[in-house]
Write a protein that holds these residues in place. Structure first.
Motif, PDB file in Angstrom:
ATOM      1  N   SER A   6       0.838  -1.198   0.000  1.00  0.00           N
ATOM      2  CA  SER A   6       0.000   0.000   0.000  1.00  0.00           C
ATOM      3  C   SER A   6       0.868   1.241   0.000  1.00  0.00           C
ATOM      4  O   SER A   6       0.889   2.021   0.916  1.00  0.00           O
ATOM      5  CB  SER A   6      -0.939  -0.005   1.208  1.00  0.00           C
ATOM      6  OG  SER A   6      -0.304   0.410   2.353  1.00  0.00           O
ATOM      7  N   VAL A   7       1.653   1.385  -1.090  1.00  0.00           N
ATOM      8  CA  VAL A   7       2.389   2.623  -1.319  1.00  0.00           C
ATOM      9  C   VAL A   7       1.405   3.591  -1.948  1.00  0.00           C
ATOM     10  O   VAL A   7       0.483   3.176  -2.624  1.00  0.00           O
ATOM     11  CB  VAL A   7       3.591   2.367  -2.246  1.00  0.00           C
ATOM     12  CG1 VAL A   7       4.390   3.623  -2.427  1.00  0.00           C
ATOM     13  CG2 VAL A   7       4.447   1.258  -1.699  1.00  0.00           C
ATOM     14  N   ASN A   8       1.609   4.894  -1.747  1.00  0.00           N
ATOM     15  CA  ASN A   8       0.593   5.866  -2.148  1.00  0.00           C
ATOM     16  C   ASN A   8       0.250   5.752  -3.621  1.00  0.00           C
ATOM     17  O   ASN A   8       0.897   6.306  -4.474  1.00  0.00           O
ATOM     18  CB  ASN A   8       1.021   7.304  -1.812  1.00  0.00           C
ATOM     19  CG  ASN A   8       2.460   7.546  -2.160  1.00  0.00           C
ATOM     20  OD1 ASN A   8       3.145   6.685  -2.679  1.00  0.00           O
ATOM     21  ND2 ASN A   8       2.934   8.739  -1.888  1.00  0.00           N
ATOM     22  N   PHE A 165       4.812   6.014   1.873  1.00  0.00           N
ATOM     23  CA  PHE A 165       3.763   5.380   2.666  1.00  0.00           C
ATOM     24  C   PHE A 165       2.658   6.371   3.039  1.00  0.00           C
ATOM     25  O   PHE A 165       1.692   5.991   3.695  1.00  0.00           O
ATOM     26  CB  PHE A 165       4.352   4.780   3.948  1.00  0.00           C
ATOM     27  CG  PHE A 165       5.278   3.619   3.690  1.00  0.00           C
ATOM     28  CD1 PHE A 165       4.785   2.338   3.509  1.00  0.00           C
ATOM     29  CD2 PHE A 165       6.648   3.812   3.617  1.00  0.00           C
ATOM     30  CE1 PHE A 165       5.626   1.270   3.275  1.00  0.00           C
ATOM     31  CE2 PHE A 165       7.505   2.756   3.384  1.00  0.00           C
ATOM     32  CZ  PHE A 165       7.003   1.477   3.206  1.00  0.00           C
ATOM     33  N   PHE A 223       1.077   6.321  11.207  1.00  0.00           N
ATOM     34  CA  PHE A 223       1.551   5.336  10.242  1.00  0.00           C
ATOM     35  C   PHE A 223       0.405   4.463   9.740  1.00  0.00           C
ATOM     36  O   PHE A 223      -0.561   4.206  10.468  1.00  0.00           O
ATOM     37  CB  PHE A 223       2.615   4.432  10.887  1.00  0.00           C
ATOM     38  CG  PHE A 223       3.894   5.143  11.215  1.00  0.00           C
ATOM     39  CD1 PHE A 223       4.858   5.348  10.250  1.00  0.00           C
ATOM     40  CD2 PHE A 223       4.130   5.620  12.495  1.00  0.00           C
ATOM     41  CE1 PHE A 223       6.037   6.002  10.548  1.00  0.00           C
ATOM     42  CE2 PHE A 223       5.307   6.277  12.809  1.00  0.00           C
ATOM     43  CZ  PHE A 223       6.262   6.465  11.832  1.00  0.00           C
ATOM     44  N   PRO A 224       0.507   3.986   8.492  1.00  0.00           N
ATOM     45  CA  PRO A 224      -0.461   2.995   8.013  1.00  0.00           C
ATOM     46  C   PRO A 224      -0.402   1.749   8.885  1.00  0.00           C
ATOM     47  O   PRO A 224       0.648   1.425   9.457  1.00  0.00           O
ATOM     48  CB  PRO A 224       0.014   2.692   6.585  1.00  0.00           C
ATOM     49  CG  PRO A 224       0.871   3.859   6.200  1.00  0.00           C
ATOM     50  CD  PRO A 224       1.494   4.348   7.472  1.00  0.00           C
ATOM     51  N   PHE A 227       2.490  -0.718   8.300  1.00  0.00           N
ATOM     52  CA  PHE A 227       3.843  -0.174   8.167  1.00  0.00           C
ATOM     53  C   PHE A 227       4.859  -0.996   8.950  1.00  0.00           C
ATOM     54  O   PHE A 227       4.661  -1.274  10.139  1.00  0.00           O
ATOM     55  CB  PHE A 227       3.865   1.281   8.660  1.00  0.00           C
ATOM     56  CG  PHE A 227       5.228   1.915   8.585  1.00  0.00           C
ATOM     57  CD1 PHE A 227       5.754   2.295   7.366  1.00  0.00           C
ATOM     58  CD2 PHE A 227       5.984   2.108   9.726  1.00  0.00           C
ATOM     59  CE1 PHE A 227       7.002   2.877   7.283  1.00  0.00           C
ATOM     60  CE2 PHE A 227       7.231   2.696   9.656  1.00  0.00           C
ATOM     61  CZ  PHE A 227       7.746   3.070   8.438  1.00  0.00           C
ATOM     62  N   ARG A 233      11.160  -4.622   5.519  1.00  0.00           N
ATOM     63  CA  ARG A 233      10.013  -4.597   4.618  1.00  0.00           C
ATOM     64  C   ARG A 233      10.122  -5.736   3.617  1.00  0.00           C
ATOM     65  O   ARG A 233      11.124  -5.877   2.924  1.00  0.00           O
ATOM     66  CB  ARG A 233       9.962  -3.261   3.876  1.00  0.00           C
ATOM     67  CG  ARG A 233       8.744  -3.176   2.988  1.00  0.00           C
ATOM     68  CD  ARG A 233       8.743  -1.872   2.220  1.00  0.00           C
ATOM     69  NE  ARG A 233       7.647  -1.904   1.252  1.00  0.00           N
ATOM     70  CZ  ARG A 233       7.592  -1.138   0.192  1.00  0.00           C
ATOM     71  NH1 ARG A 233       8.560  -0.296  -0.049  1.00  0.00           N
ATOM     72  NH2 ARG A 233       6.581  -1.199  -0.637  1.00  0.00           N
ATOM     73  N   GLU A 409       9.835   4.018  -3.945  1.00  0.00           N
ATOM     74  CA  GLU A 409      10.650   4.047  -2.725  1.00  0.00           C
ATOM     75  C   GLU A 409      12.133   4.009  -3.065  1.00  0.00           C
ATOM     76  O   GLU A 409      12.930   4.784  -2.526  1.00  0.00           O
ATOM     77  CB  GLU A 409      10.274   2.879  -1.817  1.00  0.00           C
ATOM     78  CG  GLU A 409      10.970   2.911  -0.467  1.00  0.00           C
ATOM     79  CD  GLU A 409      10.511   1.801   0.464  1.00  0.00           C
ATOM     80  OE1 GLU A 409      10.942   1.811   1.629  1.00  0.00           O
ATOM     81  OE2 GLU A 409       9.736   0.919   0.025  1.00  0.00           O
TER      82      GLU A 409
END
Length: 440
Positions: A6-8, A165, A223-224, A227, A233, A409
């Motif tokens: 779920s990156v923007n 994020f 934070f999401p 995250f 990650r 990223e």
């Protein structure tokens, strides 16, 4: 196709689940992180003249004249009020560790959890203020500057990659905060020292900045839910999870088709390979090279020429003139880095050309000494800061906008090397320039 990370996906607009309060907290959090991350770096550059003067006084029993300096090796008198060592020495100590981190980190930094990176940034920032303020020799001071460099370099690439994020508007907060660090650091240092506080005590007061970084990151950001704060990650595809749950229901033919389909999807949603990273890096050159040129020109000015632009009949001393040059430069950076919400400028190459014109103008003014007053230099330095800040914030905005979710990223981390490389090259060139002018 569904995305596992779920990156923007729509960075220009915050998601529906992100309320007004969360958006404000995140923007403010990134503003404070930008402020705290660049603060030690800026203070070390603002203190460069004082660091060299202080260590020179410890290592010499003969006072240096205020208007005519002695060349260290030849004993010649110079028409410039030169320090025995150029402030570029502080610049190199402040940027080379950052450059090494930025060159290597894009290929391994994802293995370090974000929470751990922030703690390292905080620890090295604290060490930098303590070591420089308590040092009694030049090389101990340089070690403290190196700590500040490690903190700023690791922090910049970590927080830039962290923006993916969140909604893209946090980039405006980060850019404005880094500009604010320049003004706050340079202005606070200049103001406190000019008010009579010693450089040592001024640096000790600034230990509050790393504490503010801890608060901003761990308590202010929202934070999401997914995250990875304290773990590495891991990018996995939706296909990978779904295929495991469906596999018992598939026959051999379906399994083979599913594997072929999954291999194709991994190319879109799986971790980046080294070849892909190199390909992304090549595509970033159209942003990185102009950004590097902008920063090469402006730091050649700041650490190679401004020390030599001393006006003896001005009401400020040499050290005070240098501090205010740095302060006005940072004011320009703050204004332009905070302008992203109003103006966006994609032609970074034009900004690099204008910055090179500034560098040539001030280089000629150092040699021929045709500028009549420090006031004119103040205006030029302010304009120089406007160009540099605009180049920085617009570069990362358009990189974020024009790269895909999966590449964003890494792209943000890799592009951060541009400004540091330009600064490092400027520091290397500033050394012979300083020696040449001091020999005149």
């Amino acid at each position: 196709m569904d995305q596992a990370v779920s990156v923007n996906a729509d960075p220009d607009m915050p998601s529906d689940s992100e309320g007004r309060s969360s958006r404000w907290r995140n923007w403010t959090g990134f503003w404070l992180l930008g402020l705290c991350n660049n603060f030690a770096y800026v203070v070390m550059l603002s203190a460069a003249h004082d660091i060299l003067k202080q260590q020179g006084s410890h290592n010499s029993t003969t006072p240096t004249p205020s208007t005519v300096a002695l060349d260290v090796e030849g004993g010649k008198r110079s028409r410039y009020d030169c320090s025995p060592v150029s402030t570029a020495a502080v610049l190199l100590a402040d940027i080379l560790p950052t450059l090494m981190i930025k060159f290597s980190a894009p290929f391994f930094i994802h293995n370090l959890p974000y929470g751990f990176r922030v703690l390292v940034c905080v620890a090295t920032a604290i060490a930098s203020f303590l070591v420089v303020s308590l040092s009694s020799t030049m090389w101990i001071s340089v070690l403290g500057v190196i700590f500040a460099s490690v903190s700023a370099g690791l922090g910049e690439l970590s927080f830039l990659s962290l923006t993916v994020f969140f909604s893209r508007d946090v980039l405006g907060g980060w850019g404005s905060g880094t500009g604010g660090a320049g003004v706050a650091g340079a202005l606070l240092y200049s103001g406190l020292t000019q008010a009579g506080l010693s450089p040592r005590n001024t640096l000790l007061i600034m230990l509050v900045i790393p504490v503010a970084m801890v608060f901003s990151y761990f308590f202010l950001l929202v934070f999401p839910p997914s995250f990875p704060q304290w773990k590495c990650r891991e990018v996995e595809s939706v296909r990978g999870r779904d295929s495991q749950s469906r596999q018992p229901l598939l026959n051999d033919t379906d399994e083979e088709e599913e594997r072929e389909k999954g291999a194709e999807e991994d190319k879109v949603t799986g971790p980046l390979t080294c070849i892909e990273k190199l390909h992304i890096t090549k595509g970033l050159l159209r942003f990185v090279v102009p950004l590097g040129v902008v920063y090469f020109a402006e730091y050649f000015i700041n650490q190679g020429l401004l020390e030599l632009l001393y006006f003896q009949n001005f009401y400020l001393s040499h050290a005070e003139q240098y501090r205010w040059y740095q302060t006005l430069y940072q004011v320009g950076v703050l204004v332009s880095r905070s302008s992203l919400c109003c103006v966006k400028f994609r032609r970074i190459w034009a900004l690099s050309l204008l910055q090179c014109v500034n560098a040539v103008l001030l280089l000629l003014s150092v040699y021929y000494q045709f500028l009549p007053s420090a006031w004119l230099v103040f205006v030029i330095v302010l304009y120089e800061g406007l160009l540099g800040g605009a180049a920085y914030v617009n570069t990362f905005y358009f990189i974020s906008k024009e790269t895909g979710d999966r590449q964003r990223e890494f792209a943000m981390v890799a592009a951060s090397v541009g400004d540091s490389l330009g600064i490092a090259i400027s520091g290397l060139i500033a050394f012979p320039v300083h020696r040449y002018f001091c020999s005149l």
